[in-house]
Design an enzyme around this catalytic site. Sequence first.
Site, PDB file in Angstrom:
ATOM      1  N   VAL A   1       0.863  -1.184   0.000  1.00  0.00           N
ATOM      2  CA  VAL A   1       0.000   0.000   0.000  1.00  0.00           C
ATOM      3  C   VAL A   1       0.895   1.227   0.000  1.00  0.00           C
ATOM      4  O   VAL A   1       1.778   1.371   0.850  1.00  0.00           O
ATOM      5  CB  VAL A   1      -0.934   0.009   1.235  1.00  0.00           C
TER       6      VAL A   1
ATOM      7  N   ALA B   1       4.685   4.142   2.805  1.00  0.00           N
ATOM      8  CA  ALA B   1       4.090   2.924   2.236  1.00  0.00           C
ATOM      9  C   ALA B   1       4.270   1.792   3.236  1.00  0.00           C
ATOM     10  O   ALA B   1       4.972   1.945   4.240  1.00  0.00           O
ATOM     11  CB  ALA B   1       4.787   2.566   0.925  1.00  0.00           C
ATOM     12  N   LYS B   2       3.644   0.687   2.992  1.00  0.00           N
ATOM     13  CA  LYS B   2       3.869  -0.505   3.815  1.00  0.00           C
ATOM     14  C   LYS B   2       3.516  -1.723   2.991  1.00  0.00           C
ATOM     15  O   LYS B   2       2.664  -1.646   2.101  1.00  0.00           O
ATOM     16  CB  LYS B   2       2.979  -0.466   5.068  1.00  0.00           C
ATOM     17  N   GLY B   3       4.166  -2.846   3.297  1.00  0.00           N
ATOM     18  CA  GLY B   3       3.853  -4.084   2.595  1.00  0.00           C
ATOM     19  C   GLY B   3       3.701  -5.216   3.580  1.00  0.00           C
ATOM     20  O   GLY B   3       4.107  -5.101   4.738  1.00  0.00           O
TER      21      GLY B   3
END
Length: 408
Positions: free
Chosen positions: A51, A96-98
């Site tokens: 995201v 962001a992050k995953g």
Amino acid sequence: MALQQLNKAAAVINLEDDIKEILSHPQREVQVALPVRMDNGKIKVFIGYRVQHSNARGPYKGGIRYHPNVSLDEVRALAMWMTWKTAVLDLPLGGAKGGIVCDPKSMSQGEIERLTRRYAYAISSIIGPYEDVPAPDVYTGPQHMAWIMDTYSILNGHLEPGVITGKPVEVGGSLGRNESTSRGVAIVVAEAAKKLGIKVKEATVAIQGFGNVGSNAALIMAKEYGMRVVAVSDSKGGIYNKNGLNVDEVLKEKEKSGTVTTYKNAEKISNDDLLTLDVDVLVPAALEQVITEKNADKIKAKIIGEGANGPTTPEADEILYQKGVFVIPDILANSGGVTVSYFEWVQNLQRLQWSLEQVNKMLEERMVKSFNDVYDISKKYKVDMRTAALVLAVSRVAEAIKLRGIWP
Ligand code: NAD
């Protein structure tokens, strides 16, 4: 909670509804299905996410988490929170992050490598040194980052270390990255002590958690700042010695027996007792939500430096503020890690390697400046440091959006 925090900060600065609306939505959300050949010959499909919340101030930046409880909602909130973290430190990066829904503890090294490379391949078109630069998070570390860099580099036909940070030093990682989060905690705690008129060299410290963040914070605070670390703990319990613990010896004990609680030269205490000790500084460096409305009133520390993410609940925050406890919020206190990640990225883009002294000096300058920026805002708007940090971050991102404008 992430949206509530945004709304709270927006209200303080009278942020335009249009900008708030933009910031309430991640710019891009990607879900990928990852078929992986398991050791037993069968194929298992894992679900992964990336995201990207905001790139208004620079390429997206944020870790990748491997955990059975990873969900799109969680990754979404963490992505927004990364936008604030990079903005508080004034790094030219976004948020962001995953994550991948998996249980790495039940997987072999080979399975984890195949999963990691397949994920890197699946998101390869939306990451890149000028687009989105991931990093480690829960249950991912330098080896995973090396695999992702390798996969991305093969796909692009040339070595691209700047696509990811948190790499091993041998393949473009930065010196000082490992203890950077703890060093950042020590720096801002020392700044807070100065503001409160507490002598750093005489300050007593209790640290919950003795992992990467907690143990390095104990070492740096005791050996470099001369603070008296009187209590530490891990998941098995805590230890306390009012005259100060020998942190090197406690580390050796933890390596030998797997826990700090077997250390002889101290009395045993519980993790709950540790939080309410009569100390100058409390550093929660383990789990989230350990300071709640149940124990906030009993806290005697004058400064709380949040090494962990989200250790204080909103209800506890209110109680601590009323009591006059100086809370250095996580997005400021533990941002030494993302700051040195930024240094790693800069070194990669320039194909340079900085010395440890250079990294630590620049980290200190950034952390001290950010601490004072947030402190000044807390005074200007008469709000706690957490709200002040959010106000600073949201204002910076909002300003970037306004200046860049909406197109097409
Ligand atoms: P870690 O796994 O190395 O250490 C966690 C420590 O917490 C261990 O000592 C463990 O024994 C202890 N612990 C576990 N359960 C506990 C319990 N119930 N009571 C007391 N202690 C308990 O993790 P870490 O990398 O040190 O991260 C700690 C916190 O800091 C996390 O919230 C993490 O998100 C945050 N953080 C870490 C970094 C980083 O660079 N490592 C950066 C920013 C934030």
